[in-house]
Scaffold this active site. Structure first.
Site, short mmCIF file in Angstrom:
data_model
loop_
_atom_site.label_atom_id
_atom_site.label_comp_id
_atom_site.label_asym_id
_atom_site.label_seq_id
_atom_site.Cartn_x
_atom_site.Cartn_y
_atom_site.Cartn_z
N ARG A 61 40.56 61.37 41.66
CA ARG A 61 39.12 61.00 41.78
C ARG A 61 38.66 61.24 40.54
O ARG A 61 38.63 62.14 39.67
CB ARG A 61 38.40 61.95 42.62
CG ARG A 61 36.79 61.83 42.82
CD ARG A 61 36.13 60.74 43.34
NE ARG A 61 34.94 60.39 42.99
CZ ARG A 61 34.16 59.36 42.91
NH1 ARG A 61 34.59 58.38 43.20
NH2 ARG A 61 32.86 59.41 42.65
N HIS B 223 35.22 61.03 38.59
CA HIS B 223 33.88 61.14 39.20
C HIS B 223 32.89 61.29 38.02
O HIS B 223 33.22 62.06 36.99
CB HIS B 223 33.63 62.56 40.04
CG HIS B 223 32.53 62.92 40.92
ND1 HIS B 223 32.53 62.38 41.89
CD2 HIS B 223 31.26 63.62 40.66
CE1 HIS B 223 31.30 62.62 42.56
NE2 HIS B 223 30.58 63.28 41.52
N GLU C 221 29.09 62.60 36.81
CA GLU C 221 28.11 63.86 37.32
C GLU C 221 26.85 63.24 38.15
O GLU C 221 26.24 62.27 37.75
CB GLU C 221 27.62 64.65 36.03
CG GLU C 221 26.65 65.63 36.38
CD GLU C 221 26.25 66.76 35.14
OE1 GLU C 221 26.35 66.25 34.06
OE2 GLU C 221 26.00 67.67 35.41
N CYS D 281 22.91 59.77 47.99
CA CYS D 281 23.94 59.09 47.39
C CYS D 281 25.48 59.53 48.14
O CYS D 281 25.33 60.50 48.72
CB CYS D 281 24.21 59.04 45.76
SG CYS D 281 24.04 60.80 45.27
N CYS E 123 27.91 60.99 46.24
CA CYS E 123 28.72 61.52 45.03
C CYS E 123 29.45 62.76 45.71
O CYS E 123 30.62 62.73 45.76
CB CYS E 123 27.75 62.07 43.97
SG CYS E 123 26.92 60.36 43.44
N GLU F 223 25.45 62.05 33.95
CA GLU F 223 24.37 62.04 34.88
C GLU F 223 23.57 60.97 34.84
O GLU F 223 23.32 60.10 33.91
CB GLU F 223 23.51 63.13 34.51
CG GLU F 223 22.36 63.41 35.44
CD GLU F 223 22.77 63.69 36.82
OE1 GLU F 223 22.20 62.70 37.69
OE2 GLU F 223 23.34 64.67 37.35
N ARG G 74 24.26 57.87 35.96
CA ARG G 74 25.14 56.69 34.97
C ARG G 74 24.73 56.65 33.71
O ARG G 74 24.75 55.67 33.18
CB ARG G 74 24.72 55.20 36.01
CG ARG G 74 24.76 54.88 37.34
CD ARG G 74 24.91 53.77 37.75
NE ARG G 74 24.90 53.68 39.24
CZ ARG G 74 24.09 53.30 40.09
NH1 ARG G 74 23.00 53.01 39.35
NH2 ARG G 74 24.27 53.43 41.17
N ASP H 206 23.36 50.18 33.94
CA ASP H 206 24.60 51.70 33.97
C ASP H 206 24.89 51.79 32.38
O ASP H 206 24.98 50.61 31.76
CB ASP H 206 25.72 50.97 34.87
CG ASP H 206 26.84 52.06 34.98
OD1 ASP H 206 26.94 52.81 34.24
OD2 ASP H 206 27.33 51.93 36.20
N ARG I 269 27.59 54.14 31.52
CA ARG I 269 28.37 54.87 31.47
C ARG I 269 29.75 54.52 30.79
O ARG I 269 30.60 55.10 30.20
CB ARG I 269 29.04 55.17 33.07
CG ARG I 269 28.10 56.16 33.91
CD ARG I 269 28.64 56.37 35.20
NE ARG I 269 28.51 55.10 35.87
CZ ARG I 269 28.75 55.03 37.18
NH1 ARG I 269 29.50 55.81 37.80
NH2 ARG I 269 28.63 54.10 37.91
N SER J 106 38.13 55.84 44.59
CA SER J 106 36.90 55.29 43.66
C SER J 106 36.97 53.72 44.16
O SER J 106 38.16 53.33 44.35
CB SER J 106 37.08 55.28 42.38
OG SER J 106 35.83 54.55 41.73
N1 LIG Z 1 20.33 55.80 37.45
C1 LIG Z 1 20.76 55.91 38.51
N2 LIG Z 1 22.01 56.62 38.64
C2 LIG Z 1 22.47 56.86 40.06
C3 LIG Z 1 21.74 56.55 41.18
N3 LIG Z 1 22.71 56.89 42.23
C4 LIG Z 1 23.73 57.48 41.59
N4 LIG Z 1 23.61 57.81 40.37
C5 LIG Z 1 24.61 58.09 39.42
O1 LIG Z 1 25.68 57.24 39.48
C6 LIG Z 1 26.86 57.89 39.22
C7 LIG Z 1 27.77 57.95 40.37
O2 LIG Z 1 27.97 56.67 40.52
P1 LIG Z 1 28.19 55.80 41.76
O3 LIG Z 1 27.17 54.48 41.89
O4 LIG Z 1 27.71 56.58 42.96
O5 LIG Z 1 29.58 55.57 42.15
P2 LIG Z 1 30.64 55.19 40.98
O6 LIG Z 1 31.03 56.48 40.28
O7 LIG Z 1 30.29 53.83 40.36
O8 LIG Z 1 31.90 54.49 42.02
P3 LIG Z 1 32.84 55.39 43.22
O9 LIG Z 1 34.16 55.85 42.08
O10 LIG Z 1 33.06 54.32 44.05
O11 LIG Z 1 31.75 56.72 43.45
C8 LIG Z 1 26.52 59.32 39.02
O12 LIG Z 1 26.35 59.47 37.58
C9 LIG Z 1 25.01 59.77 39.57
O13 LIG Z 1 24.26 60.43 39.06
C10 LIG Z 1 20.53 55.92 41.11
O14 LIG Z 1 19.92 55.45 42.05
N5 LIG Z 1 19.92 55.60 39.86
ZN LIG Z 2 24.70 60.68 43.56
#
Ligand SMILES: Nc1nc2c(ncn2[C@@H]2O[C@H](COP(=O)(O)OP(=O)(O)OP(=O)(O)O)[C@@H](O)[C@H]2O)c(=O)[nH]1
Ligand SMILES: [Zn+2]
Length: 411
Positions: A236, A238, A240, A252, A254, A283, A285, A323, A325, A347
């Site tokens: 996984r 991940h 934050e 969400c 998470c 944190e 994204r 995003d 990240r 993921s």
């Molecule tokens: N800016 C912003 N960040 C978010 C939001 N929802 C979740 N996050 C952040 O997005 C990140 C998690 O991304 P996700 O979009 O839930 O999923 P992912 O990591 O892209 O994909 P998976 O691996 O499938 O979970 C973390 O850093 C969260 O804090 C939002 O509405 N706005």
């Molecule tokens: Zn989240």
């Protein structure tokens, strides 16, 4: 007060630490990353250790609670498990955002430490037991069974864990993003308010210790099996999300996905493979939590309600991008661990899987989050992500995307 020491020119002060030869096979040739300031001239990087915590260190010295010349006593701090070296450590462009020798400095640079060099580990590896209610639920439901080694009947899970601080090799970082190193340096300099002058004055310094968060890796199973072609890996990856990961916010997926990832990692370890959970401090994204909360408000106040169709758009309105990240750097940790294939990848993110494949890391099976683990208020996020290209067997239609599924602010 003593005069201010500037590091803007290599000849200022005493003998500089020799430049790091990034990717060199022999650690004696590669040389240590020296990011301490006690001997201000005896450095070979831009920035200081500890990522964002370097500022607290400065504060502690300013407040006279920490002596500026404190040296850590590294007795008994060596890694609780051995990791590497692996072949990818010697391909300079494969690992550009961490120091693969970061956990082994006391061993491979023992002679230099003994000679008085102030060298700090950028990686630490220890062991622990963890216990999460979701794992207890998996035990109660019979999805996991205790083995009295990795997982006990009371839900205690044995883990090895590694904390990693970022170490950026700027030529490799620039190449990963397809930009010129001079442009990268200049932008980093300008956009940090001129915080690191050497970015522009010292092109001879190729390493930057950025003031950002790093990553933690949790290992399930026998870490010594890493780097072997036959070892099956569950993972996984991940980023934050404090609101969900720690406080259980239901906006969400998470924490539920993290817990599911840990479950498949334990299962893999029990079957003789290794489970790897990578937790990146990115944190919101990597936009930060203030931006994230602003976006939540904007989503929940928009006319027509909180819908998937507007999910990414609202983030872009506030942050300018959806995003930050930069998943392009994330595969470095897999190279550090000698992982070339992930058998079960928890993921759905196409950005994560694309970045891994781009770096030659094979993904055999992508494991989506089980439907029953998706919290009610997170349906907006799930639909938006599927529509944006996240891995999923089904895609939501336009009616589904337009429908407000999230709660309003006062509900
Ligand atoms: N800016 C912003 N960040 C978010 C939001 N929802 C979740 N996050 C952040 O997005 C990140 C998690 O991304 P996700 O979009 O839930 O999923 P992912 O990591 O892209 O994909 P998976 O691996 O499938 O979970 C973390 O850093 C969260 O804090 C939002 O509405 N706005
Ligand atoms: Zn989240």
């Amino acid at each position: 007060m003593a005069h201010i020491r500037l590091n803007t020119h290599p000849s200022q002060g005493g003998q500089p630490a020799p430049p790091v030869v990034w990717g060199a096979r022999d650690p004696a040739v590669r040389g240590p990353v020296v990011g301490t300031v006690g001997l201000s001239s005896h450095r070979n990087v831009i920035g200081v250790h500890s990522g964002s915590y370097g500022i607290y260190r400065a504060l502690a010295i300013a407040a006279k609670e920490l002596k500026a010349d404190h040296r850590p006593d590294l007795t008994n701090t060596s890694p609780a498990e051995r990791i590497g070296p692996f072949e990818a450590w010697f391909a300079p462009k494969k690992i550009v955002s961490l120091d693969p020798w970061g956990h082994l400095v006391s061993e491979v640079f023992a002679d230099k430490l003994a000679a008085g060099w102030d060298i700090r580990p950028t990686i630490a590896i220890t062991k622990a037991h963890v216990n999460m209610p979701e794992i207890m639920e998996a035990l109660a439901a019979g999805r996991l069974k205790p083995d009295n080694d990795i997982l006990s009947g009371t839900g205690d899970v044995k883990v090895t864990k590694a904390a990693i601080e970022p170490v950026w090799w700027l030529p490799g970082i620039a190449e990963r993003f397809g930009v010129k190193e001079t442009d990268l340096r200049r932008t980093l300099f300008e956009q940090t308010g001129g915080m690191y002058t050497e970015l522009v004055t010292r092109p001879d310094l190729e390493l930057f210790l950025p003031p950002i968060g790093g990553a933690t890796v949790y290992f399930f199973g026998d870490v010594s099996k890493l780097g072997k072609q036959e070892t099956r890996i569950a993972c996984r990856l991940h980023d934050e999300c404090n609101g969900s990961d720690v406080f259980g916010s239901d906006i969400c997926t998470c924490r539920p996905y993290l817990a599911h990832g840990i479950e498949i990692c334990i299962d893999m370890a029990q079957k003789g493979g290794v489970g790897v959970v990578i937790y990146n401090r990115k944190e919101g994204r990597a936009l930060g939590e203030v931006t994230k909360f602003l976006v939540y408000n904007a989503r929940k106040r928009q006319p027509g309600g909180d819908s998937a169709a507007q999910y990414f758009n609202r983030t872009e309105c506030v942050a300018g991008v959806q995003d930050m990240r930069f998943q392009e750097l994330m595969p470095d940790i897999f190279h550090w661990l000698g992982i070339g294939r992930i058998d079960r990848f928890a993921s759905m993110s196409n950005m994560k899987s694309d970045a891994l494949r781009e770096q030659g890391i094979e993904i055999v099976e992508q494991v989506p989050i089980p439907e029953h683990l998706i919290p009610a208020d997170a349906l907006v996020e799930m639909d938006a992500k599927k529509a944006a290209g996240y891995f999923s067997p089904t895609k939501p239609g336009s009616n589904e995307l337009a429908r407000a599924k999230g709660r309003g602010l006062d509900e």
